[in-house]
Write an enzyme that holds these catalytic residues in place. Sequence first.
Site, PDB file in Angstrom:
ATOM      1  N   MET A  71      -4.323   3.637  -2.591  1.00  0.00           N
ATOM      2  CA  MET A  71      -5.731   3.549  -2.208  1.00  0.00           C
ATOM      3  C   MET A  71      -6.354   4.937  -2.120  1.00  0.00           C
ATOM      4  O   MET A  71      -5.906   5.777  -1.339  1.00  0.00           O
ATOM      5  CB  MET A  71      -5.865   2.857  -0.846  1.00  0.00           C
ATOM      6  CG  MET A  71      -5.553   1.391  -0.852  1.00  0.00           C
ATOM      7  SD  MET A  71      -5.617   0.676   0.822  1.00  0.00           S
ATOM      8  CE  MET A  71      -3.902   0.854   1.321  1.00  0.00           C
ATOM      9  N   CYS A  86     -10.913   1.808   9.758  1.00  0.00           N
ATOM     10  CA  CYS A  86     -10.365   1.845   8.399  1.00  0.00           C
ATOM     11  C   CYS A  86      -9.354   0.726   8.193  1.00  0.00           C
ATOM     12  O   CYS A  86      -9.344   0.064   7.149  1.00  0.00           O
ATOM     13  CB  CYS A  86      -9.716   3.199   8.132  1.00  0.00           C
ATOM     14  SG  CYS A  86      -8.937   3.326   6.503  1.00  0.00           S
ATOM     15  N   GLY A 123       0.843  -1.192   0.000  1.00  0.00           N
ATOM     16  CA  GLY A 123       0.000   0.000   0.000  1.00  0.00           C
ATOM     17  C   GLY A 123       0.875   1.237   0.000  1.00  0.00           C
ATOM     18  O   GLY A 123       1.461   1.584   1.026  1.00  0.00           O
ATOM     19  N   LEU A 124       0.994   1.893  -1.159  1.00  0.00           N
ATOM     20  CA  LEU A 124       1.815   3.102  -1.290  1.00  0.00           C
ATOM     21  C   LEU A 124       0.938   4.331  -1.071  1.00  0.00           C
ATOM     22  O   LEU A 124       0.059   4.620  -1.879  1.00  0.00           O
ATOM     23  CB  LEU A 124       2.466   3.168  -2.674  1.00  0.00           C
ATOM     24  CG  LEU A 124       3.723   2.326  -2.916  1.00  0.00           C
ATOM     25  CD1 LEU A 124       4.225   2.551  -4.340  1.00  0.00           C
ATOM     26  CD2 LEU A 124       4.820   2.669  -1.917  1.00  0.00           C
ATOM     27  N   CYS A 137      -7.564  11.041   7.572  1.00  0.00           N
ATOM     28  CA  CYS A 137      -7.218  11.362   6.189  1.00  0.00           C
ATOM     29  C   CYS A 137      -8.269  12.219   5.500  1.00  0.00           C
ATOM     30  O   CYS A 137      -7.935  13.120   4.745  1.00  0.00           O
ATOM     31  CB  CYS A 137      -6.981  10.075   5.403  1.00  0.00           C
ATOM     32  SG  CYS A 137      -8.414   8.991   5.282  1.00  0.00           S
ATOM     33  N   GLY A 162       3.642   8.570   1.307  1.00  0.00           N
ATOM     34  CA  GLY A 162       4.499   8.919   2.429  1.00  0.00           C
ATOM     35  C   GLY A 162       5.798   8.129   2.423  1.00  0.00           C
ATOM     36  O   GLY A 162       5.960   7.159   1.675  1.00  0.00           O
ATOM     37  N   VAL A 163       6.713   8.526   3.293  1.00  0.00           N
ATOM     38  CA  VAL A 163       8.040   7.921   3.308  1.00  0.00           C
ATOM     39  C   VAL A 163       8.032   6.505   3.877  1.00  0.00           C
ATOM     40  O   VAL A 163       8.822   5.647   3.457  1.00  0.00           O
ATOM     41  CB  VAL A 163       9.030   8.820   4.088  1.00  0.00           C
ATOM     42  CG1 VAL A 163       8.692   8.864   5.574  1.00  0.00           C
ATOM     43  CG2 VAL A 163      10.464   8.355   3.880  1.00  0.00           C
ATOM     44  N   ASP A 164       7.147   6.202   4.825  1.00  0.00           N
ATOM     45  CA  ASP A 164       7.145   4.882   5.455  1.00  0.00           C
ATOM     46  C   ASP A 164       6.769   3.776   4.473  1.00  0.00           C
ATOM     47  O   ASP A 164       7.427   2.728   4.410  1.00  0.00           O
ATOM     48  CB  ASP A 164       6.194   4.870   6.653  1.00  0.00           C
ATOM     49  CG  ASP A 164       6.599   5.866   7.721  1.00  0.00           C
ATOM     50  OD1 ASP A 164       7.812   6.010   7.956  1.00  0.00           O
ATOM     51  OD2 ASP A 164       5.710   6.496   8.314  1.00  0.00           O
ATOM     52  N   SER A 165       5.717   3.988   3.700  1.00  0.00           N
ATOM     53  CA  SER A 165       5.321   2.975   2.719  1.00  0.00           C
ATOM     54  C   SER A 165       6.331   2.903   1.579  1.00  0.00           C
ATOM     55  O   SER A 165       6.548   1.833   0.991  1.00  0.00           O
ATOM     56  CB  SER A 165       3.914   3.260   2.184  1.00  0.00           C
ATOM     57  OG  SER A 165       3.851   4.512   1.519  1.00  0.00           O
TER      58      SER A 165
END
Length: 394
Positions: free
Chosen positions: A39, A104, A13-14, A202, A17-20
């Site tokens: 998503m 979510c 799941g991109l 979000c 952000g930097v974490d994904s």
Amino acid sequence: MDKQHSKQRIVVGLSGGVDSAVTAYLLKQQGHEVIGIFMKNWEDDDDSEFCSSNIDFVDAAAVADVIGIEIEHVNFAANYKDRVFAEFLREYQAGRTPNPDILCNAEIKFKAFLDHAMRLGAEKIATGHYARVRQNEATGLHELLKGLDPSKDQSYFLHRLNQAQLSKTLFPVGELHKTEVRRIADEIGLPNARKKDSTGICFIGERPFRDFLNRYIAKAPGPVKNDQGRILGEHVGLSFYTLGQRQGLGIGGVKARGADLKAAQARGQRGVGEHEPWFVARKDMDSNTLWVVQGHDHPWLQSTLLNAQDCSWVAGSAPALGAMAAKTRYRQADAACELVSATAGGCELAFLDAQWAVTPGQSAVLYQGEVCLGGGVIASSNVQNLPGGKPAVA
């Protein structure tokens, strides 16, 4: 490669952000076939300055290009509105304070997204959450563990995941500290290496929360009273306040009177002066009254027992009763407690020390050390001496 790291098709799941982004990079480096999925979970006013998924998708696509993976744009907005946002509104209308990020995760990111990934032939999915999954060698069960970075741990938001979901899930950055994630992103030249972490819900973004909620829930003014029953002002509607809230009460400058201070002294509340801040302590839905109290340590803000409902247990069944720890809100330190009773329907917790502003609608999440056991939605607590002997939200 060993079996754990043998080549697999993994859908990440991109988010932009930097974490994904680092999650996808690490898995690609391990030799896996990595596919990125962006998503889109919200469509209403999505082109506004507050919450634009278009900007995030551009960032996600740029990351995919640098890493060298495919990316697909998938719209889950209808699922989100039906499974998450509708419940979010129902809870606020009932006077409670829900946590939509938890729902979510359970309904969208690890259900709708997981199902989509499986249709693509994926063996696993991965996200940029700061948590870990470990299979217990003795029981064979998959355990949800806190992320190694205590300041970023997100197991609280993931406590509703079940065995089927965890068995298909990877959390690579859960094994790292945030500083390491940023360093990796910098070293490989990711375009979002310095992107600010997302905050809040979000679909709300950076806008004032009350303004957003008022688009869906009408204002219903009523009296604001203190613990002596004195009217201090008027609220705009109980749905727009939460227990423990200090800002935005509309009673700034209101001072405690002599009778109020004497009452505080009588109950042993020390150090309360006329200029102490006010906090929301109770929402009486029947009379449309917002009750506020002065001072952080007011008895109406303290609870030692709570009841939760709609419990979800990571192992598939309730844990053994006894000593453990719990959080009643995100980023709260683990609080020592006893699990007094537990079923799929609900549980009761008794805390060693009083907990502050335990809020119906939020989640109580249980831990044994670093292992997240599950939890439930807070229904009530044993706040003492509330007017009429009613719960804090009723």
